[in-house]
Design a protein around this motif. Sequence first.
Motif, PDB file in Angstrom:
ATOM      1  N   SER A   1      -1.598   7.075   6.653  1.00 23.31           N
ATOM      2  CA  SER A   1      -1.484   6.928   5.254  1.00 23.31           C
ATOM      3  C   SER A   1      -1.762   8.300   4.705  1.00 23.31           C
ATOM      4  O   SER A   1      -2.713   8.960   5.003  1.00 23.31           O
ATOM      5  CB  SER A   1      -2.571   5.806   4.882  1.00 23.31           C
ATOM      6  OG  SER A   1      -2.112   4.664   5.502  1.00 23.31           O
ATOM      7  N   MET A   2      -0.959   8.617   3.509  1.00 25.14           N
ATOM      8  CA  MET A   2      -1.199   9.851   2.977  1.00 25.14           C
ATOM      9  C   MET A   2      -0.796   9.417   1.314  1.00 25.14           C
ATOM     10  O   MET A   2      -0.387   8.455   0.984  1.00 25.14           O
ATOM     11  CB  MET A   2      -0.026  10.813   3.192  1.00 25.14           C
ATOM     12  CG  MET A   2      -0.115  11.055   4.872  1.00 25.14           C
ATOM     13  SD  MET A   2       1.087  12.166   5.440  1.00 25.14           S
ATOM     14  CE  MET A   2       0.257  13.640   5.498  1.00 25.14           C
ATOM     15  N   THR A   3      -1.217  10.503   0.682  1.00 27.06           N
ATOM     16  CA  THR A   3      -1.345  10.428  -0.838  1.00 27.06           C
ATOM     17  C   THR A   3      -0.774  11.472  -1.603  1.00 27.06           C
ATOM     18  O   THR A   3      -0.582  12.542  -0.855  1.00 27.06           O
ATOM     19  CB  THR A   3      -3.023  10.375  -1.226  1.00 27.06           C
ATOM     20  OG1 THR A   3      -3.511   9.400  -0.593  1.00 27.06           O
ATOM     21  CG2 THR A   3      -2.913  10.148  -2.823  1.00 27.06           C
ATOM     22  N   ASN A   4      -0.372  11.295  -2.844  1.00 24.51           N
ATOM     23  CA  ASN A   4       0.371  12.167  -3.501  1.00 24.51           C
ATOM     24  C   ASN A   4      -0.645  12.937  -4.585  1.00 24.51           C
ATOM     25  O   ASN A   4      -1.017  11.980  -5.297  1.00 24.51           O
ATOM     26  CB  ASN A   4       1.674  11.726  -4.251  1.00 24.51           C
ATOM     27  CG  ASN A   4       2.286  12.613  -5.181  1.00 24.51           C
ATOM     28  OD1 ASN A   4       1.671  13.670  -5.693  1.00 24.51           O
ATOM     29  ND2 ASN A   4       3.589  12.461  -5.145  1.00 24.51           N
TER      30      ASN A   4
ATOM     31  N   ALA B   1       8.397   9.309   7.970  1.00 22.94           N
ATOM     32  CA  ALA B   1       9.243   8.188   8.675  1.00 22.94           C
ATOM     33  C   ALA B   1       8.863   7.568   9.883  1.00 22.94           C
ATOM     34  O   ALA B   1       8.171   7.950  10.826  1.00 22.94           O
ATOM     35  CB  ALA B   1      10.568   8.184   8.414  1.00 22.94           C
ATOM     36  N   MET B   2       9.460   6.545  10.330  1.00 26.37           N
ATOM     37  CA  MET B   2       9.028   5.527  11.474  1.00 26.37           C
ATOM     38  C   MET B   2       9.846   5.551  12.346  1.00 26.37           C
ATOM     39  O   MET B   2      11.285   5.428  12.179  1.00 26.37           O
ATOM     40  CB  MET B   2       8.756   3.914  10.992  1.00 26.37           C
ATOM     41  CG  MET B   2       7.607   3.727  10.339  1.00 26.37           C
ATOM     42  SD  MET B   2       5.925   4.208  10.859  1.00 26.37           S
ATOM     43  CE  MET B   2       5.770   2.900  12.049  1.00 26.37           C
TER      44      MET B   2
ATOM     45  N   GLY C   1       5.568   4.880  -1.815  1.00 26.48           N
ATOM     46  CA  GLY C   1       4.929   5.362  -0.635  1.00 26.48           C
ATOM     47  C   GLY C   1       6.071   5.507   0.348  1.00 26.48           C
ATOM     48  O   GLY C   1       7.355   5.528  -0.178  1.00 26.48           O
ATOM     49  N   GLY C   2       5.722   6.037   1.549  1.00 24.14           N
ATOM     50  CA  GLY C   2       6.516   5.902   2.507  1.00 24.14           C
ATOM     51  C   GLY C   2       7.134   7.443   2.901  1.00 24.14           C
ATOM     52  O   GLY C   2       7.747   7.547   3.817  1.00 24.14           O
ATOM     53  N   SER C   3       6.531   8.306   2.272  1.00 19.23           N
ATOM     54  CA  SER C   3       6.760   9.657   2.635  1.00 19.23           C
ATOM     55  C   SER C   3       6.280  10.217   4.030  1.00 19.23           C
ATOM     56  O   SER C   3       5.246   9.492   4.437  1.00 19.23           O
ATOM     57  CB  SER C   3       6.180  10.784   1.450  1.00 19.23           C
ATOM     58  OG  SER C   3       6.875  10.382   0.205  1.00 19.23           O
TER      59      SER C   3
ATOM     60  N   LEU D   1       3.219   8.571   3.077  1.00 18.79           N
ATOM     61  CA  LEU D   1       2.524   9.050   1.959  1.00 18.79           C
ATOM     62  C   LEU D   1       2.593   8.016   0.603  1.00 18.79           C
ATOM     63  O   LEU D   1       3.408   7.303   0.785  1.00 18.79           O
ATOM     64  CB  LEU D   1       3.023  10.229   1.412  1.00 18.79           C
ATOM     65  CG  LEU D   1       2.846  11.550   2.304  1.00 18.79           C
ATOM     66  CD1 LEU D   1       3.834  11.455   3.643  1.00 18.79           C
ATOM     67  CD2 LEU D   1       2.763  12.784   1.724  1.00 18.79           C
ATOM     68  N   GLU D   2       1.880   7.894  -0.188  1.00 15.07           N
ATOM     69  CA  GLU D   2       1.696   7.165  -1.347  1.00 15.07           C
ATOM     70  C   GLU D   2       1.192   7.961  -2.559  1.00 15.07           C
ATOM     71  O   GLU D   2       0.877   9.161  -2.272  1.00 15.07           O
ATOM     72  CB  GLU D   2       1.119   5.982  -1.227  1.00 15.07           C
ATOM     73  CG  GLU D   2      -0.314   6.156  -0.703  1.00 15.07           C
ATOM     74  CD  GLU D   2      -1.241   4.879  -0.364  1.00 15.07           C
ATOM     75  OE1 GLU D   2      -2.128   4.557  -0.856  1.00 15.07           O
ATOM     76  OE2 GLU D   2      -0.641   4.336   0.403  1.00 15.07           O
TER      77      GLU D   2
END
Length: 378
Positions: free
Chosen positions: A63-66, A9-10, A218-220, A22-23
Amino acid sequence: MKWAFAVFAMVSLSECLVQFSLEKGKSAREVLEEQNAWETYRQKYPYKPTAKFNGLSAVGSESMTNDAGLSYYGVISIGTPPQSFKVIFDTGSSNLWVPSIYCTSAACNKHAKFNPGKSRTYRKDGKPLHIDYGTGSMTGFLGYDTVTVAGLAVTNQIFGLSQTEAPFMKYMQTDGILGLAYPSLSASSATPVFDNMVKEGLVEQDLFSVYLSSNNQGGSVVTFGGVDTNHYSGSITWIPLSHELYWQITVDSITVNGQVVACYGGCQAIVDTGTSLVVGPQSDIDSISVWMGAFSLNGDYIVNCNDVGQLPDVIFNINGQQFPLPASAYVSESQNYGCLTGFSAEGGNLWILGDVFLRQYYSIYNRDQNVVGLAKAR
């Protein structure tokens, strides 16, 4: 599947936090199913989610990925100049490791490899390393270098350089693992990254927190050093650890429609961003599945997709509070298997509260007080 990881989170610079967003991406299981190879792999390499259980501050975002259906990873760098790697942030293990140029496994050939010769800050240790995960194991050796996580440079961080990796890992987008459990769990007594963050004064508080987004959103984020109030509502339930090795807590009972259906008299559970599903003893998972009207097929628990709207909440009673898991959270649709529940059975008595649970609850991991905090995610 194991390799289901979490984080999120921000926040303001004054809070001295580090975080990741994450996304979602295509899972390893989906890739294998498209190749009609899933059943072959699951039989040859059976999933064992409990295998792994035997001052100055800054803010940065990545940025992150699932991956692997339910796993969450972000980008870190190692060395000088930096070499980048995608790693899963795993509260169920304690080691950091990445593939190396000394690895010839098919999995390594599909991923970025660390080259010690290209880093002027690398220092060899040479001590052997072996780690078991639910989808296989890795072997290698230890070394030291600067590890940078979202702009936080941890100097002289010990980490693993893999020489062999399990075949299943070649189907995963992530390169390695960054463990966030206690030092006593760490293989070869390697000091975890978060412990060195605290030691070097890189975070303001001796805790980190996790938010996992649901579905394809996204947003994790994983937040090192603080808690982001934007990602939960209501109050935080603080749960004392029952064992300071994993993030292990006591669950009082598990109920459905007011009836205790599992965890009779209490049970032990590990809060684990590195496991995709909710894992429990065979008899308990079978009992829960009866209430869902689910049937077992090759280790999966399957329900009629038309019945999802009528399925009951599964409620985890922890430290005097109820933590419901609705059907919308524990049922997902598979390409070849219809609707799968997010529950898995394995021998032993430990439960694992993986990403299926953690997407519903913002989680805080407080090393100073040795407690886990849970609050309704939003």
